[in-house]
Design a protein around this motif. Sequence first.
Motif, mmCIF file in Angstrom:
data_model
loop_
_atom_site.group_PDB
_atom_site.id
_atom_site.type_symbol
_atom_site.label_atom_id
_atom_site.label_comp_id
_atom_site.label_asym_id
_atom_site.label_seq_id
_atom_site.Cartn_x
_atom_site.Cartn_y
_atom_site.Cartn_z
ATOM 1 N N GLY A 1 -6.096 1.119 36.148
ATOM 2 C CA GLY A 1 -6.543 0.261 37.236
ATOM 3 C C GLY A 1 -5.339 -0.276 37.982
ATOM 4 O O GLY A 1 -4.193 0.072 37.680
ATOM 5 N N PRO A 2 -5.559 -1.151 38.949
ATOM 6 C CA PRO A 2 -4.454 -1.742 39.701
ATOM 7 C C PRO A 2 -3.522 -2.526 38.770
ATOM 8 O O PRO A 2 -3.972 -3.144 37.801
ATOM 9 C CB PRO A 2 -5.152 -2.688 40.682
ATOM 10 C CG PRO A 2 -6.559 -2.186 40.776
ATOM 11 C CD PRO A 2 -6.861 -1.594 39.433
ATOM 12 N N LEU B 1 -4.132 -4.853 35.348
ATOM 13 C CA LEU B 1 -3.623 -4.495 34.027
ATOM 14 C C LEU B 1 -2.731 -5.598 33.471
ATOM 15 O O LEU B 1 -2.647 -5.785 32.257
ATOM 16 C CB LEU B 1 -2.864 -3.172 34.095
ATOM 17 C CG LEU B 1 -3.716 -1.952 34.454
ATOM 18 C CD1 LEU B 1 -2.827 -0.736 34.655
ATOM 19 C CD2 LEU B 1 -4.772 -1.689 33.395
ATOM 20 N N GLU B 2 -2.083 -6.338 34.360
ATOM 21 C CA GLU B 2 -1.230 -7.456 33.930
ATOM 22 C C GLU B 2 -1.996 -8.775 33.888
ATOM 23 O O GLU B 2 -1.404 -9.838 33.760
ATOM 24 C CB GLU B 2 -0.023 -7.567 34.864
ATOM 25 C CG GLU B 2 0.922 -6.397 34.716
ATOM 26 C CD GLU B 2 2.128 -6.477 35.639
ATOM 27 O OE1 GLU B 2 2.131 -7.306 36.578
ATOM 28 O OE2 GLU B 2 3.075 -5.706 35.406
ATOM 29 N N ARG B 3 -3.317 -8.698 33.989
ATOM 30 C CA ARG B 3 -4.215 -9.855 33.908
ATOM 31 C C ARG B 3 -3.919 -10.897 34.982
ATOM 32 O O ARG B 3 -4.017 -12.093 34.763
ATOM 33 C CB ARG B 3 -4.181 -10.483 32.506
ATOM 34 C CG ARG B 3 -4.624 -9.508 31.416
ATOM 35 C CD ARG B 3 -4.716 -10.160 30.066
ATOM 36 N NE ARG B 3 -5.694 -11.234 30.015
ATOM 37 C CZ ARG B 3 -7.000 -11.085 29.823
ATOM 38 N NH1 ARG B 3 -7.509 -9.893 29.650
ATOM 39 N NH2 ARG B 3 -7.815 -12.128 29.779
ATOM 40 N N SER C 1 -13.410 -6.029 36.284
ATOM 41 C CA SER C 1 -14.251 -4.906 36.716
ATOM 42 C C SER C 1 -13.464 -3.787 37.394
ATOM 43 O O SER C 1 -13.997 -2.707 37.621
ATOM 44 C CB SER C 1 -15.339 -5.414 37.667
ATOM 45 O OG SER C 1 -14.752 -5.937 38.850
ATOM 46 N N HIS C 2 -12.192 -4.020 37.688
ATOM 47 C CA HIS C 2 -11.357 -3.016 38.347
ATOM 48 C C HIS C 2 -10.670 -2.082 37.353
ATOM 49 O O HIS C 2 -10.049 -1.100 37.741
ATOM 50 C CB HIS C 2 -10.293 -3.695 39.209
ATOM 51 C CG HIS C 2 -10.854 -4.751 40.098
ATOM 52 N ND1 HIS C 2 -10.547 -6.084 39.944
ATOM 53 C CD2 HIS C 2 -11.731 -4.674 41.130
ATOM 54 C CE1 HIS C 2 -11.187 -6.784 40.865
ATOM 55 N NE2 HIS C 2 -11.923 -5.952 41.587
ATOM 56 N N VAL C 3 -10.752 -2.403 36.072
ATOM 57 C CA VAL C 3 -10.085 -1.626 35.025
ATOM 58 C C VAL C 3 -11.098 -0.707 34.347
ATOM 59 O O VAL C 3 -12.202 -1.136 34.014
ATOM 60 C CB VAL C 3 -9.439 -2.562 33.979
ATOM 61 C CG1 VAL C 3 -8.864 -1.780 32.813
ATOM 62 C CG2 VAL C 3 -8.350 -3.405 34.634
ATOM 63 N N THR C 4 -10.716 0.547 34.161
ATOM 64 C CA THR C 4 -11.553 1.481 33.416
ATOM 65 C C THR C 4 -10.862 1.808 32.096
ATOM 66 O O THR C 4 -9.641 1.716 31.974
ATOM 67 C CB THR C 4 -11.797 2.789 34.202
ATOM 68 O OG1 THR C 4 -10.544 3.397 34.485
ATOM 69 C CG2 THR C 4 -12.539 2.517 35.492
ATOM 70 N N THR C 5 -11.652 2.166 31.106
ATOM 71 C CA THR C 5 -11.104 2.530 29.804
ATOM 72 C C THR C 5 -11.600 3.914 29.413
ATOM 73 O O THR C 5 -12.665 4.352 29.853
ATOM 74 C CB THR C 5 -11.518 1.534 28.703
ATOM 75 O OG1 THR C 5 -12.929 1.528 28.586
ATOM 76 C CG2 THR C 5 -11.002 0.138 29.003
#
Length: 70
Positions: free
Chosen positions: A12-13, A17-19, A38-42
């Motif tokens: 993700g952006p 990723l860096e919260r 919601s912008h992060v996929t796993t």
Amino acid sequence: MTEHQPVTLYSGPITCLERDCDEYFTDNGEDANVDCCSHVTTEQACRECSTELPDETFDPAVPWPCPHPA
């Protein structure tokens, strides 16, 4: 011999990723206690068969469950 084990990969952006995304915080600025925005996929990959790079990313990533025999 190392065992084939799953590893979770996040994409993700960079701010997410860096919260540093707004979704990690409440309206009051407190921690929202969420694992990922919601912008992060796993995805799951095989740690043994995937190549881990110095920056702790995996390329290529072999999907889990691993297609190779144990």
